[in-house]
Design an enzyme around this catalytic site. Structure first.
Site, short mmCIF file in Angstrom:
data_model
loop_
_atom_site.label_atom_id
_atom_site.label_comp_id
_atom_site.label_asym_id
_atom_site.label_seq_id
_atom_site.Cartn_x
_atom_site.Cartn_y
_atom_site.Cartn_z
N SER A 279 5.53 -8.77 14.68
CA SER A 279 5.34 -8.24 13.34
C SER A 279 6.54 -8.55 12.46
O SER A 279 7.63 -8.88 12.95
CB SER A 279 5.13 -6.72 13.41
OG SER A 279 6.29 -6.09 13.93
N GLN A 280 6.35 -8.41 11.16
CA GLN A 280 7.44 -8.70 10.23
C GLN A 280 8.55 -7.67 10.37
O GLN A 280 9.74 -8.01 10.28
CB GLN A 280 6.90 -8.69 8.79
CG GLN A 280 7.93 -9.10 7.75
CD GLN A 280 8.46 -10.51 7.98
OE1 GLN A 280 7.69 -11.41 8.24
NE2 GLN A 280 9.77 -10.67 7.89
N SER A 281 8.21 -6.40 10.60
CA SER A 281 9.24 -5.37 10.74
C SER A 281 10.10 -5.62 11.98
O SER A 281 11.31 -5.42 11.95
CB SER A 281 8.58 -4.00 10.83
OG SER A 281 7.69 -3.94 11.93
#
Length: 621
Positions: A279-281
């Site tokens: 994920s981007q996070s």
């Protein structure tokens, strides 16, 4: 599965009467050995007749009625047989009868006599060989107490290595049960997560209770999230009738078709970094916040996904408050926090559980499959007991250490020593040390690596460097040391054939260009056409441009989709009479998340569309 058993009869909330009456809970000790236990579950509520005991009996010793004589029945409860059976019952073991008790005492006294000194036994053998039968059940004293304690030690009841007996000592997510309906050594298994803490103590009683309750008033909540995909459902414990359904006509099985969803919802947001995963996070936490259009879009979608899920939880709050179970599948801590941070689900809720098996991508069909796997009894094999090492006294049989005869260590040959050095230089890409070592020891660059049993797949240094993707060392071995690329291994493959990396193959082609066609038979080495350094650079630039174009197209596509979603949300929220200033403020908020170039491009498109709209209105008039 036995021919007598149908899959539909194994639904744990509505088991068939035949299977339900045949279930017998299996208990284990801590070593996974099956132990027969007289379970004291409460009588089933729907039992029509209850036997009333009108004669004296002893449940601890398994005696339903004492002999009809003039002796006092209370006398039995003072005997050592009764006391011994009470100890066995405490630890979940079946009782022994009077005859077994006599044999047990006789065997223990015999063993004690054999271990004692021969002098002290010489005058007592004739007196202790036989034990009076009338006196065996009332015998007491220190000798009998020691025998009983020794018996308990033999049964490993008081041994910490065995521990208490329980049906939960399975080291498995399942509770196991015997059934006469199953043929052979097969047994039934039910998932522990279906039971709460109280129900786990008496699982058979809980299964009987589930069958008799009104299943239309009981339901569970299922949630799955992963990779931007979400699926949730409220599942009723009451099945939908599937009589007449054709199994081959549907993708789902008959059991999955019978699952009744009271509510269900699925949606997806683009939050996962394509071709790179994660994920981007997670990427921001590991490498810092990225500054790109794709990362901005993924962050926006992560926040939108969290808002959508928490809004759904708020809508389903009445179901969540009254449900029997809450199953959540969330692989990452971030995804799990979506359900627990500032929502109606508490972290300490006893109903909160996880799926005890692996699930696929979240979808409605996957929820159905997971519910079927959870709520249907599985037919499996009984778990195998642990293998314990026998604890013996090694002090007496301890072998002598041979100090003068150490184990001989085979010495390495000279070729093996050279191979070890050369491979070390190649692995660390130390080209100057490799060249110096070869010249100093007057070695052939095409030396066969030893031992051959270890390097049969990569017999030369060129083979080894090529198979391990060391392009710099391949170029040094070919261009500088003039290694032979036509040598093959035991399966007829050259060093080129072992190269799995495109960069390594380009290194072979560059070496062919530098050495010329007269250096060796390049066709025999299987190396493709020669390439200069300029040609390789042009190829890399072309590939980079194609990747950049593909990336830009993807960003444009995602931006277009984002603009359409923003427009739909703006139109839905605006309604009649909305002021232009309010709409422009919302657009300004969305534009702040874009870069300057992206913002200018978006504004040009908006002005062009506005001009087209004005021209259409004028032409219509």
């Amino acid at each position: 599965m036995s021919d007598r058993i149908q899959k539909n009869d194994l639904y744990v909330y509505d088991l068939s009467d035949e299977i339900l009456s045949s279930l017998q809970l299996i208990s284990f000790d801590s070593d996974m050995n099956e132990v027969k236990v007289v379970h004291s579950d409460v009588e089933i509520e729907n039992k029509k007749e209850i036997e009333v005991k009108t004669v004296p009996s002893c449940a601890s010793c398994g005696i339903n009625a004492f002999p009809n004589d003039n002796s006092d029945p209370r006398y039995h409860f003072k005997t050592d047989l009764h006391k011994f059976n009470i100890k066995r019952r405490v630890y979940g073991l079946s009782p022994v009868d009077e005859q077994e008790f006599r044999q047990l005492i006789k065997s223990k006294e015999t063993a004690t006599a054999e271990d004692s000194d021969s002098d002290s036994l010489s005058g007592e053998d004739d007196e202790t060989d036989e034990i009076e039968e009338d006196d065996i059940s009332t015998r007491g004293g220190e000798q009998l107490t020691a025998i009983l304690e020794h018996e308990l030690q033999d049964l490993m009841i008081n041994d910490n290595q065995t521990g208490p007996v329980s049906h939960l000592n399975t080291q498995s997510p399942l509770i196991f049960m015997h059934s006469a309906e199953l043929s052979g050594p097969r047994i039934f298994g039910a998932y522990k997560v279906l039971f709460n803490a109280e129900e786990l103590k008496c699982p058979l009683k809980s299964i009987h209770h589930w069958k008799n309750q009104d299943k239309t008033e009981h339901f569970s909540v299922l949630f799955m999230i992963g990779g931007g995909h979400f699926a949730g459902a409220v599942v009723s414990h009451q099945k939908i009738p599937t009589n007449g359904n054709n199994k081959n006509k549907y993708i789902l099985s008959l059991q999955e078709q019978s699952v009744q969803f009271l509510e269900q919802k699925t949606f997806h947001r683009y939050t996962t970094r394509r071709k790179q995963g994660g994920s981007q996070s997670a990427n921001d936490n590991a490498k810092g916040k990225a500054n790109s259009a794709g990362s901005t879009l993924r962050r926006y979608n992560e926040a939108a996904l969290k808002a959508d899920i928490q809004a759904l939880l708020k809508d389903w709050e009445p179901y969540i408050a009254k449900c029997d179970n809450i199953f959540i599948r969330a692989n990452s801590v971030t995804d799990r926090k979506i359900f627990l941070d500032n929502t109606c689900i508490s972290k300490t809720d006893v109903k909160l559980k996880s799926f005890p098996f692996t699930t696929m991508r979240p979808s409605s069909n996957e929820l159905r499959r997971a519910w079927v796997q959870l709520t249907y009894l599985s037919i499996t094999d009984k778990p195998q007991p642990k293998v314990k090492k026998l604890q013996t006294d090694h002090s007496k049989n301890k072998p002598r250490k041979l100090t003068n005869s150490p184990t001989p260590v085979p010495l390495k040959t000279e070729d093996e020593q050279h191979t070890e050095k050369l491979i070390s230089f190649i692995q660390k890409s130390k080209a100057p040390l490799l060249i110096s070592y070869i010249k100093k020891n007057n070695l052939d660059v095409n030396i066969t690596l030893q031992p051959s049993s270890e390097y049969h797949h990569t017999p030369t240094m060129l083979h080894y460097a090529s198979s391990h993707g060391l392009k710099h060392m391949v170029l040094v071995l070919l261009s500088t040391l003039k290694a032979d690329p036509t040598i093959t291994n035991n399966v007829g493959k050259t060093a080129w054939d072992l190269a799995s990396d495109t960069m390594v193959k380009e290194t072979f082609q560059l070496a062919r260009y530098n050495l010329g066609e007269s250096f060796t038979d390049w066709e025999q080495s299987h190396v493709s056409g020669a390439l200069s350094a300029e040609q390789i650079d042009e190829r890399h630039k072309k590939i980079a441009l194609e990747e950049e174009k593909e990336k830009k197209d993807l960003i444009e596509k995602e931006l277009q989709a984002a603009k359409e979603r923003i427009k739909e949300e703006k139109d839905a929220k605006r309604g009649p009479g909305m002021k232009l200033g309010a709409a422009s403020s919302n657009v300004q908020i969305n534009l702040n998340s874009l870069t300057d170039d992206q913002r200018m491009r978006l504004m040009r498109e908006q002005r062009a569309r506005a001009a087209e709209a004005r021209m259409k209105r004028f032409s219509g008039n």
